[in-house]
Design a protein around this motif. Structure first.
Motif, PDB file in Angstrom:
ATOM      1  N   CYS A   7      53.013  59.275  40.969  1.00  0.00           N
ATOM      2  CA  CYS A   7      52.163  60.192  40.200  1.00  0.00           C
ATOM      3  C   CYS A   7      50.851  59.499  39.814  1.00  0.00           C
ATOM      4  CB  CYS A   7      52.924  60.661  38.954  1.00  0.00           C
ATOM      5  SG  CYS A   7      51.996  61.762  37.861  1.00  0.00           S
ATOM      6  N   SER A   8      50.955  58.272  39.350  1.00  0.00           N
ATOM      7  CA  SER A   8      49.761  57.510  38.954  1.00  0.00           C
ATOM      8  C   SER A   8      48.845  57.271  40.149  1.00  0.00           C
ATOM      9  CB  SER A   8      50.166  56.172  38.334  1.00  0.00           C
ATOM     10  OG  SER A   8      50.883  56.376  37.144  1.00  0.00           O
ATOM     11  N   ALA A   9      49.439  56.995  41.309  1.00  0.00           N
ATOM     12  CA  ALA A   9      48.633  56.783  42.513  1.00  0.00           C
ATOM     13  C   ALA A   9      47.864  58.052  42.872  1.00  0.00           C
ATOM     14  CB  ALA A   9      49.522  56.343  43.670  1.00  0.00           C
ATOM     15  N   ARG A  10      48.531  59.221  42.729  1.00  0.00           N
ATOM     16  CA  ARG A  10      47.835  60.486  43.008  1.00  0.00           C
ATOM     17  C   ARG A  10      46.655  60.676  42.053  1.00  0.00           C
ATOM     18  NH1 ARG A  10      53.137  62.049  43.829  1.00  0.00           N
ATOM     19  NH2 ARG A  10      53.320  63.009  41.773  1.00  0.00           N
ATOM     20  N   CYS A  11      46.840  60.252  40.802  1.00  0.00           N
ATOM     21  CA  CYS A  11      45.738  60.352  39.835  1.00  0.00           C
ATOM     22  C   CYS A  11      44.544  59.530  40.317  1.00  0.00           C
ATOM     23  CB  CYS A  11      46.171  59.829  38.465  1.00  0.00           C
ATOM     24  SG  CYS A  11      47.453  60.790  37.644  1.00  0.00           S
ATOM     25  N   CYS A  12      44.830  58.337  40.812  1.00  0.00           N
ATOM     26  CA  CYS A  12      43.757  57.434  41.247  1.00  0.00           C
ATOM     27  C   CYS A  12      43.083  57.915  42.529  1.00  0.00           C
ATOM     28  CB  CYS A  12      44.313  56.028  41.457  1.00  0.00           C
ATOM     29  SG  CYS A  12      44.897  55.278  39.928  1.00  0.00           S
ATOM     30  N   GLU A  13      43.777  58.718  43.309  1.00  0.00           N
ATOM     31  CA  GLU A  13      43.215  59.216  44.563  1.00  0.00           C
ATOM     32  C   GLU A  13      42.256  60.385  44.352  1.00  0.00           C
ATOM     33  OE1 GLU A  13      46.768  60.069  46.716  1.00  0.00           O
ATOM     34  OE2 GLU A  13      47.102  57.958  47.250  1.00  0.00           O
ATOM     35  N   ASP A  14      42.234  60.928  43.148  1.00  0.00           N
ATOM     36  CA  ASP A  14      41.346  62.060  42.855  1.00  0.00           C
ATOM     37  C   ASP A  14      39.929  61.530  42.659  1.00  0.00           C
ATOM     38  OD1 ASP A  14      40.003  64.288  41.973  1.00  0.00           O
ATOM     39  OD2 ASP A  14      41.397  64.754  40.337  1.00  0.00           O
ATOM     40  N   THR A  15      39.150  61.597  43.721  1.00  0.00           N
ATOM     41  CA  THR A  15      37.801  61.026  43.680  1.00  0.00           C
ATOM     42  C   THR A  15      36.842  61.861  42.830  1.00  0.00           C
ATOM     43  OG1 THR A  15      37.265  62.172  45.747  1.00  0.00           O
ATOM     44  CG2 THR A  15      38.048  59.886  45.912  1.00  0.00           C
ATOM     45  N   ARG A  24      43.867  59.751  31.551  1.00  0.00           N
ATOM     46  CA  ARG A  24      44.729  60.762  30.941  1.00  0.00           C
ATOM     47  C   ARG A  24      45.825  61.195  31.914  1.00  0.00           C
ATOM     48  NH1 ARG A  24      39.838  62.573  28.636  1.00  0.00           N
ATOM     49  NH2 ARG A  24      39.567  64.106  30.286  1.00  0.00           N
ATOM     50  N   CYS A  25      45.493  61.321  33.163  1.00  0.00           N
ATOM     51  CA  CYS A  25      46.460  61.703  34.184  1.00  0.00           C
ATOM     52  C   CYS A  25      47.552  60.628  34.280  1.00  0.00           C
ATOM     53  CB  CYS A  25      45.750  61.875  35.527  1.00  0.00           C
ATOM     54  SG  CYS A  25      46.837  62.354  36.891  1.00  0.00           S
ATOM     55  N   ILE A  26      47.150  59.371  34.313  1.00  0.00           N
ATOM     56  CA  ILE A  26      48.114  58.262  34.384  1.00  0.00           C
ATOM     57  C   ILE A  26      49.004  58.259  33.144  1.00  0.00           C
ATOM     58  CG2 ILE A  26      48.319  55.738  34.334  1.00  0.00           C
ATOM     59  CD1 ILE A  26      45.812  55.674  36.183  1.00  0.00           C
ATOM     60  N   GLU A  27      48.433  58.507  31.983  1.00  0.00           N
ATOM     61  CA  GLU A  27      49.228  58.556  30.748  1.00  0.00           C
ATOM     62  C   GLU A  27      50.254  59.682  30.807  1.00  0.00           C
ATOM     63  OE1 GLU A  27      46.352  58.769  27.598  1.00  0.00           O
ATOM     64  OE2 GLU A  27      45.715  56.691  27.905  1.00  0.00           O
ATOM     65  N   ARG A  28      49.868  60.834  31.359  1.00  0.00           N
ATOM     66  CA  ARG A  28      50.823  61.941  31.520  1.00  0.00           C
ATOM     67  C   ARG A  28      51.945  61.550  32.479  1.00  0.00           C
ATOM     68  NH1 ARG A  28      46.125  64.919  31.605  1.00  0.00           N
ATOM     69  NH2 ARG A  28      46.173  65.097  33.879  1.00  0.00           N
ATOM     70  N   CYS A  29      51.615  60.813  33.513  1.00  0.00           N
ATOM     71  CA  CYS A  29      52.631  60.356  34.466  1.00  0.00           C
ATOM     72  C   CYS A  29      53.605  59.387  33.810  1.00  0.00           C
ATOM     73  CB  CYS A  29      51.968  59.659  35.660  1.00  0.00           C
ATOM     74  SG  CYS A  29      50.972  60.743  36.706  1.00  0.00           S
ATOM     75  N   HIS A  30      53.096  58.575  32.909  1.00  0.00           N
ATOM     76  CA  HIS A  30      53.908  57.534  32.281  1.00  0.00           C
ATOM     77  C   HIS A  30      54.779  58.087  31.144  1.00  0.00           C
ATOM     78  CE1 HIS A  30      54.812  53.986  29.776  1.00  0.00           C
ATOM     79  NE2 HIS A  30      54.852  53.373  30.925  1.00  0.00           N
ATOM     80  N   ALA A  31      54.414  59.214  30.573  1.00  0.00           N
ATOM     81  CA  ALA A  31      55.108  59.745  29.396  1.00  0.00           C
ATOM     82  C   ALA A  31      56.615  59.929  29.602  1.00  0.00           C
ATOM     83  CB  ALA A  31      54.458  61.050  28.936  1.00  0.00           C
TER      84      ALA A  31
END
Length: 110
Positions: A7-15, A24-31
């Motif tokens: 999930c975090s990797a997908r967040c980082c791929e959003d250019t 924020r996306c990574i934090e949601r993935c980690h929750a």
């Protein structure tokens, strides 16, 4: 953990996302993982606290027995017996604790 990292990797791929949006996306993935870790940690701490209280009770009984004039060998036997009883009692609690953790973790996934 794998789900969280993917999930975090997908967040980082959003250019198109800003750094703040990615964070924020990574934090949601980690929750969900953080919640799961908190559940397990809480249950284990509770179990450890109960076991500690039981062993403290055994220590109190030993002090009382020594103060009452009990011999060291006899009191040591009482301590060993009491501690063994604590261990056995708490071993019996493990299946219920594991079930409670499984149920709590399953509820997170819903």
């Amino acid at each position: 953990q794998g789900t969280m990292f993917r999930c975090s990797a997908r967040c980082c791929e959003d250019t198109a996302a800003s750094m703040q949006e990615v964070q924020r996306c990574i934090e949601r993935c980690h929750a969900p993982l953080a919640q799961a870790q908190a559940i397990v940690t809480s249950e284990l701490e509770h179990f450890q606290d109960r076991l500690s209280r039981c062993t403290l009770h055994c220590q109190d009984k030993v002090r009382d027995a020594l103060d009452a004039g009990g011999t060291e060998a006899r009191v040591r036997g009482q301590l060993d017996s009491c501690l063994a009883a604590c261990g056995e009692e708490h071993l019996r609690l493990i299946p219920a604790m594991a079930k409670k953790m499984q149920d709590s973790l399953a509820a997170l996934q819903q």
